[in-house]
Design an enzyme around this catalytic site. Structure first.
Site, mmCIF file in Angstrom:
data_model
loop_
_atom_site.group_PDB
_atom_site.id
_atom_site.type_symbol
_atom_site.label_atom_id
_atom_site.label_comp_id
_atom_site.label_asym_id
_atom_site.label_seq_id
_atom_site.Cartn_x
_atom_site.Cartn_y
_atom_site.Cartn_z
ATOM 1 N N ARG A 63 0.837 -1.198 0.000
ATOM 2 C CA ARG A 63 0.000 0.000 0.000
ATOM 3 C C ARG A 63 0.874 1.252 0.000
ATOM 4 O O ARG A 63 1.949 1.274 0.582
ATOM 5 C CB ARG A 63 -0.895 -0.008 1.241
ATOM 6 C CG ARG A 63 -1.994 1.033 1.248
ATOM 7 C CD ARG A 63 -2.939 0.772 2.413
ATOM 8 N NE ARG A 63 -2.257 0.921 3.695
ATOM 9 C CZ ARG A 63 -2.173 2.079 4.362
ATOM 10 N NH1 ARG A 63 -2.719 3.167 3.853
ATOM 11 N NH2 ARG A 63 -1.565 2.132 5.519
ATOM 12 N N ARG A 72 -5.407 -2.546 -6.386
ATOM 13 C CA ARG A 72 -6.435 -2.794 -5.377
ATOM 14 C C ARG A 72 -7.437 -1.633 -5.345
ATOM 15 O O ARG A 72 -7.120 -0.501 -5.725
ATOM 16 C CB ARG A 72 -5.802 -2.987 -4.007
ATOM 17 C CG ARG A 72 -5.054 -1.764 -3.529
ATOM 18 C CD ARG A 72 -4.605 -1.913 -2.091
ATOM 19 N NE ARG A 72 -3.538 -2.893 -1.936
ATOM 20 C CZ ARG A 72 -2.968 -3.149 -0.762
ATOM 21 N NH1 ARG A 72 -3.386 -2.530 0.323
ATOM 22 N NH2 ARG A 72 -1.996 -4.022 -0.671
ATOM 23 N N ARG A 114 15.785 -20.691 36.571
ATOM 24 C CA ARG A 114 16.065 -19.965 35.332
ATOM 25 C C ARG A 114 17.066 -20.754 34.485
ATOM 26 O O ARG A 114 18.204 -20.991 34.913
ATOM 27 C CB ARG A 114 16.636 -18.596 35.676
ATOM 28 C CG ARG A 114 16.725 -17.634 34.510
ATOM 29 C CD ARG A 114 17.345 -16.308 34.972
ATOM 30 N NE ARG A 114 17.313 -15.308 33.924
ATOM 31 C CZ ARG A 114 16.320 -14.449 33.753
ATOM 32 N NH1 ARG A 114 15.292 -14.463 34.584
ATOM 33 N NH2 ARG A 114 16.353 -13.572 32.775
#
Length: 432
Positions: free
Chosen positions: A37, A96, A186
């Protein structure tokens, strides 16, 4: 582990290009589609902004076309300039409608409109123009999941090693909690496989999935994992310099391997100079040459790349000046006619080279054939549009202002990348 993943998930470019078409039992029409676009709030006309000498959309179009997997390659746009660039890169253009060109129009709406106008398409391969590190082998391997392995849709992912935490509203007093780890346990990075995240490079789906389910990830669904170095997405200006460095190292530059460059042709007027001639009171002619450019040419020579400067009868440069330039840079100056290719062909043949071994820097319409033919080619930023369309690299700098140095650095970087890749391939083969 990284070597094994590279081996399992990716084939070499040579393997991809060894077969020009994907083996298929049916006659499905497979279309590549890039949505571009014109209105972009983050970066105006982002899709055609130059990235490492190539329009952003060009990186994806080149990879899609060179994969040889598609019956048609399309760009869907609402903007004239984007249409012009798309056609210059060999794509067909779907204009488009305003309905799907609004800021909040979804990709699916735009693709559905495309399918309404192109009923022959059976599989849509939607690529993001903002993912410039796409390679043909990515396209081939992902598409095989649909055409050979029975999936209805496939999308690109990347493995991330990031610990995620719940966001809490400021001032609420609520305590955050982890989403994907136990803080007391961890894990080290090498002990944790990470998580798969969409990287936005592409979404492939059968037509019926898009039409009936209204999205691109349905039916029998799978993913295609890309390595982190190929997972680049550009959204805002701050991403641009980082993406440019990444694409120079990991981008796909075409079927010709640039590391074989042995010879560099460079126009003097318009490239090495800005085309101006200075006249003294005594009538002596002078030209201005940027020392960055001459240094760049010497850098090429140090890497065993022969440099030949080009001039024409139209160039108002005194022969004595040309001789001084030749002596300064330690390279030959050749005079070419109206069609430079006619004169340069014999030089290339005499040196027993092919045009894929040649880098060419030109400036004007007369150079178009050479720009198209050379393995690597470039023009300065102030070159005419006809020359820019033919060049494989468009410099950010103008002629006489460092454009030659920029292109020589590009050539040397490609040679360095190729050397590094050969070494990595050697290591991968040994580890495998």
């Amino acid at each position: 582990m990284a070597s094994a993943r590279r081996r399992n998930n990716e084939t070499s470019l040579d393997e991809c290009q060894s077969s020009s078409k994907l083996p298929r039992n049916d006659k499905s029409h497979i279309a590549a589609l890039i949505l571009a676009r014109g209105g972009s709030k983050g970066i105006p006309l982002k899709n055609i902004k130059m990235l490492a000498g190539v329009p952003l959309i060009g990186w994806v179009l080149r990879a899609a076309m060179d994969s040889g997997m598609f019956d048609s390659v399309w760009v869907s746009t609402d903007h004239d300039k984007i249409e012009e660039v798309a056609k210059a890169w060999g794509a067909q253009v779907h204009r488009r409608s305003p309905k799907v060109s609004r800021e909040f129009s979804s990709s699916v709406e735009t693709i559905q409109e495309f399918l309404e106008d192109h009923k022959e398409v059976d599989i849509v391969c939607h690529f993001q123009a903002t993912s410039p590190c796409l390679h043909p082998f990515h396209v081939k391997e992902a598409l095989e999941k649909i055409t050979l392995h029975g999936y209805d849709s496939v999308f690109a992912v990347v493995r991330r090693h990031q610990f995620r935490w719940k966001e809490v509203e400021k001032g609420s007093g609520e305590q955050t909690v982890p989403f994907n780890l136990e803080p007391a346990k961890r894990p080290r990075r090498q002990d944790w496989p990470g998580e798969l995240c969409e990287n936005g490079s592409f979404y492939f789906a059968k037509k019926e999935i898009i039409e009936k389910e209204g999205h691109l990830q349905g039916g029998k669904l799978t993913y295609y994992e890309m390595l982190p170095e190929y997972s680049v997405d550009i959204d805002v200006d701050i991403d641009w310099p980082v993406a440019e460095q990444r694409v120079l190292r990991y981008g796909y530059f075409g079927k010709v391997t640039p590391e074989v460059v042995r010879l560099m042709f460079c126009n003097i007027s318009g490239c090495l100079t800005d085309g101006k001639i200075f006249m003294s009171v005594s009538g002596e002619a002078m030209v201005s040459v940027n020392t960055r450019d001459t240094t760049g040419l010497r850098m090429l020579q140090e890497e065993q790349v022969e440099v030949i400067l080009l001039t024409t009868d139209k160039d108002p440069i005194d022969p004595a000046l040309l001789q001084k330039l030749e002596d300064r840079i330690m390279c030959k100056v050749e005079k070419v006619g109206k069609e430079p290719l006619n004169d340069l062909k014999s030089i290339v043949e005499k040196k027993k080279l092919e045009w894929k071994d040649v880098a060419f820097m030109g400036f004007d319409q007369a150079d178009v054939k050479c720009l198209n033919l050379a393995g690597l080619s470039a023009v300065p930023d102030d070159a005419p549009a006809v020359a820019k369309k033919a060049a494989k690299y468009i410099c950010r700098r103008a002629g006489g202002s460092g454009a030659v140095r920029e292109f020589t650095e590009h050539i040397l970087l490609q040679k360095q990348m190729a050397k590094s890749q050969r070494e990595q391939d050697r290591i991968d083969r040994h580890n495998f």
